[in-house]
Design a protein around this motif. Structure first.
Motif, PDB file in Angstrom:
ATOM      1  N   LEU A 153      -1.371 -11.635 -28.969  1.00  0.00           N
ATOM      2  CA  LEU A 153      -1.861 -11.520 -27.594  1.00  0.00           C
ATOM      3  C   LEU A 153      -3.164 -12.306 -27.451  1.00  0.00           C
ATOM      4  CD1 LEU A 153      -1.131 -10.002 -24.897  1.00  0.00           C
ATOM      5  CD2 LEU A 153      -2.987  -8.448 -25.499  1.00  0.00           C
TER       6      LEU A 153
ATOM      7  N   ILE B 131       2.657 -16.815 -16.207  1.00  0.00           N
ATOM      8  CA  ILE B 131       1.927 -15.768 -16.949  1.00  0.00           C
ATOM      9  C   ILE B 131       2.037 -14.455 -16.176  1.00  0.00           C
ATOM     10  CG2 ILE B 131      -0.370 -15.034 -17.730  1.00  0.00           C
ATOM     11  CD1 ILE B 131      -0.931 -18.114 -18.155  1.00  0.00           C
ATOM     12  N   ARG B 132       2.688 -13.467 -16.789  1.00  0.00           N
ATOM     13  CA  ARG B 132       2.966 -12.205 -16.080  1.00  0.00           C
ATOM     14  C   ARG B 132       1.908 -11.133 -16.340  1.00  0.00           C
ATOM     15  NH1 ARG B 132       8.539 -11.915 -15.098  1.00  0.00           N
ATOM     16  NH2 ARG B 132       8.102  -9.994 -13.952  1.00  0.00           N
ATOM     17  N   LYS B 133       1.264 -11.212 -17.483  1.00  0.00           N
ATOM     18  CA  LYS B 133       0.234 -10.209 -17.790  1.00  0.00           C
ATOM     19  C   LYS B 133      -1.066 -10.640 -17.102  1.00  0.00           C
ATOM     20  CE  LYS B 133       2.050  -8.516 -22.214  1.00  0.00           C
ATOM     21  NZ  LYS B 133       3.241  -9.293 -22.609  1.00  0.00           N
TER      22      LYS B 133
ATOM     23  N   ASP C 147       3.376 -19.693 -25.156  1.00  0.00           N
ATOM     24  CA  ASP C 147       4.224 -18.536 -24.819  1.00  0.00           C
ATOM     25  C   ASP C 147       3.536 -17.729 -23.721  1.00  0.00           C
ATOM     26  OD1 ASP C 147       5.733 -16.257 -24.647  1.00  0.00           O
ATOM     27  OD2 ASP C 147       5.745 -15.824 -26.795  1.00  0.00           O
ATOM     28  N   PRO C 148       3.959 -17.912 -22.475  1.00  0.00           N
ATOM     29  CA  PRO C 148       3.257 -17.228 -21.373  1.00  0.00           C
ATOM     30  C   PRO C 148       3.293 -15.700 -21.497  1.00  0.00           C
ATOM     31  CG  PRO C 148       5.259 -18.351 -20.588  1.00  0.00           C
ATOM     32  CD  PRO C 148       5.040 -18.784 -22.002  1.00  0.00           C
ATOM     33  N   SER C 149       4.275 -15.156 -22.220  1.00  0.00           N
ATOM     34  CA  SER C 149       4.372 -13.695 -22.314  1.00  0.00           C
ATOM     35  C   SER C 149       3.295 -13.120 -23.244  1.00  0.00           C
ATOM     36  CB  SER C 149       5.762 -13.280 -22.813  1.00  0.00           C
ATOM     37  OG  SER C 149       5.887 -13.549 -24.196  1.00  0.00           O
ATOM     38  N   ARG C 150       2.638 -13.973 -23.999  1.00  0.00           N
ATOM     39  CA  ARG C 150       1.599 -13.488 -24.916  1.00  0.00           C
ATOM     40  C   ARG C 150       0.183 -13.777 -24.398  1.00  0.00           C
ATOM     41  NH1 ARG C 150       3.724 -11.513 -29.466  1.00  0.00           N
ATOM     42  NH2 ARG C 150       5.855 -12.139 -29.964  1.00  0.00           N
TER      43      ARG C 150
ATOM     44  N   ALA D  36      -2.674 -12.881 -21.578  1.00  0.00           N
ATOM     45  CA  ALA D  36      -3.100 -11.921 -20.556  1.00  0.00           C
ATOM     46  C   ALA D  36      -4.390 -12.430 -19.918  1.00  0.00           C
ATOM     47  CB  ALA D  36      -3.321 -10.549 -21.184  1.00  0.00           C
TER      48      ALA D  36
ATOM     49  N   TYR E 162      -0.184  -3.444 -23.875  1.00  0.00           N
ATOM     50  CA  TYR E 162      -0.135  -4.841 -24.317  1.00  0.00           C
ATOM     51  C   TYR E 162      -0.534  -4.977 -25.796  1.00  0.00           C
ATOM     52  CZ  TYR E 162      -0.086  -6.150 -19.306  1.00  0.00           C
ATOM     53  OH  TYR E 162       0.217  -6.301 -17.979  1.00  0.00           O
TER      54      TYR E 162
END
Lengths: 163, 426
Positions: free
Chosen positions: B29, B93-95, B58-61, B63, B116
């Protein structure tokens, strides 16, 4: 030879080097004006730029403690000064290497304002007092980033190898 | 291996690591706040001249949480925030936690609250208090914006030295109105501001086991004030409880614990059963004194909140002390809950009403008064008593002022009298 333009005590914080209220300023071309902003005289001295490149700020223990804000490094890099300190806080040291601010760790350093220093690869020689002090060497991995000219070119090289 | 040696071994794909090794751990993260504006600049510069369009690994990682200046105090900040919003949207980026009353808050509260962070994670953040997330058994540390740009590009952190670990063993039952904040202030006083420089503080002992995640966050949050790369509480029953019950995590969670023969550079033992309230005096966090040494010091501003002590249990302690009482004339009190969710809970439980009836100003969740750049700045020669984590000269916006640090109980008791007061005095 490099002249000492100021000597500072222990635990010089990033709030001292670059006060938090200027954190919205991020461009390295704009950050230098705020270096040591609350030390009014020294800030004015820096802004007047009446000192040669490579001049030295001497710090004590734990120089750069506090925030991760790298403006505290870009603000000093803007004046092309070298920081010689007895010890340097972790994030500040890494930020300095990443941005190419020259920092030297010299645990026994003794110097006064106006002294002339000669900084070699492994020692700091105070030519004014004729004393010589050992440097703590950077680990090889950190040196790789310094040799590449900072973390941006270093990362670019790693990235290109993978793309 | 210590907890951090184990975490770094896994993240670097090695069977083992030891202090001093240089590794390149995968990052689980990567967190930043408004300084993402600088990260974006540096990130784009990395790709310059490569012939490749800038792309995060990696946009999911990733925040991003707005907290330092919310809502924006100047066109400059607002424009930085706008630039980040555009980047977030363009990169999926979702977070991302924008300025909102429901899902917004301070980064070091949002990350745990939304699940997270997990035990065993490598977490990096462009904020020195990223050490907070060690409370959930992660190896979590602060980095600069350029280093974050490198992580966004590569997905791993370059040139990480495996840190030495100091083992901190805490035993005993806290006396009434003494808690986690007093423990960490006491420890920083003991170690000094650079005593743990480049090292990790690994927390053990019956007192830590009994401590809730909120208190653990307060302790890990301030580990950096002793210079530590990170603080860490090895994951346990409480970690699992918090992640399942409060963060809503449903997938499997594996805790990382140290080996019995782990090598520590030093062991510090603390018995809290005789600990009293602790105060960090101006202008260094390690200038820690027992409260009796500073009793009666006149205070113009009381601050309760922040990533250190703005959680529901902190607000509960303060509200209990303030209920039915008034903030002293000549003293102003600011309360800022650590997140929108905590604000809502404090409303439901009546704490916000308690504060307001007492005369305190309840502010939105954010970092504001802690660094005085946005709200809660001090006047010349004024004194603040605050539950935040730093008291460097000028920290609350004015180099001609003084900041003392304390627990929520001390802050609340002192708000009523207008002078530094021991909450156990009555």
């Amino acid at each position: 030879m490099a002249k000492v333009i100021i000597t500072l005590g222990n635990d010089i914080s990033t709030d001292d080097i670059y006060p938090g209220r200027f954190m919205a300023t991020v461009l390295p071309t704009e950050t230098p004006q705020f270096a040591f902003f609350d030390r009014t005289e020294f800030n004015a001295f820096l802004k007047a730029r009446q000192f040669p490149a490579g001049s030295v700020i001497v710090g004590g223990e734990n120089f750069g403690c506090g925030s991760s804000r790298e403006q505290a490094c870009s603000t000093l890099k803007g004046y092309d000064v070298t920081v010689v300190a007895k010890s340097i806080a972790r994030i500040f040291l890494q930020n300095s290497i990443n941005l190419g601010l020259k920092v030297v760790i010299c645990p026994e350093i003794e110097a006064s304002e106006g002294d002339e220093l000669e900084i070699t690869d492994d020692r700091v020689i105070n030519a004014t007092t004729d004393k010589s002090f050992a440097q703590v060497q950077m680990p090889a991995a950190r040196k790789g980033i310094m040799d590449a000219g900072g973390l941006i070119p270093y990362t670019r090289r790693l990235l290109m190898a993978r793309l | 291996m210590t907890v951090v040696e184990k975490i770094l071994a896994r993240a670097a794909g090695l069977p083992a690591t030891k202090a001093g090794d240089v590794v390149e751990p995968k990052v689980d993260l990567a967190m930043s706040h408004e300084n993402a504006a600088l990260v974006v600049n540096q990130f784009q510069e990395i790709f310059q001249g490569t012939g490749h369009a800038p792309k995060v690994w990696d946009p999911s990682r990733i925040a991003i949480i707005f907290d330092h200046r919310v809502p924006a105090e100047s066109p400059k900040t607002a424009t930085n925030q706008k630039k980040i919003r555009e980047f977030v949207a363009a990169n999926g980026i979702r977070k991302f936690h924008d300025i909102r009353g429901d899902t917004g808050g301070i980064c070091h509260q949002i990350l745990p609250e939304y699940g997270y962070v997990r035990p065993g994670f490598v977490v990096v953040g462009t904020d020195s208090h990223t050490t907070s997330h060690g409370a959930l058994g992660a190896f979590s540390f602060g980095i600069g914006a350029t280093e974050m740009a490198s992580v966004w590009s590569l997905g791993f952190a370059v040139n990480i030295e495996v840190p030495e670990t100091i083992k901190v063993v805490v035993k005993g039952e806290f006396p009434p109105l003494v808690g986690a904040k007093d423990l960490i202030l006491h420890l920083i006083g003991l170690l000094t501001a650079q005593g743990a420089n480049y090292k990790v503080l690994e927390f053990h002992g019956e007192t830590i086991r009994r401590l809730g995640t909120s208190g653990r966050i307060a302790i890990c949050n301030m580990s950096v004030e002793a210079g530590a790369t990170s603080g860490i509480v090895p994951g346990d029953e409480e970690t699992l409880r918090y992640l399942r019950e409060e963060a809503g995590v449903t997938d499997p969670i594996a805790c990382v614990t140290p080996d019995a023969d782990a090598k520590y550079v030093r062991t510090v033992e603390i018995d809290v059963s005789t600990l009293g309230s602790q105060i960090a005096c101006p202008h260094m966090v390690d200038n820690v004194k027992p409260i009796k040494d500073v009793l009666g010091t006149r205070v113009q501003q009381i601050v309760i909140g922040s990533c250190t002590n703005g959680r529901l249990d902190d607000l509960a302690i303060a509200a209990d002390i303030l209920r039915g009482k008034k903030v002293a004339e000549g003293t102003r009190m600011l309360v800022f809950p650590a997140s929108g969710r905590i604000f809502a809970q404090a409303l439901e439980r009546g704490y916000v009403q308690d504060f307001m009836k007492a005369g305190a100003v309840v502010m939105n969740s954010g970092c504001g008064p802690c660094l005085g750049v946005h709200e809660g700045a001090l006047g010349d020669n004024e004194v603040a008593l605050s539950t935040t984590n730093r008291n460097f000269k000028g920290r609350m916006g004015n180099p001609k002022s003084e900041v003392y640090l304390c627990s929520p109980a001390v802050a609340a008791a002192s708000a009523i009298t207008g002078v530094i007061t021991d909450p156990n005095a009555n």
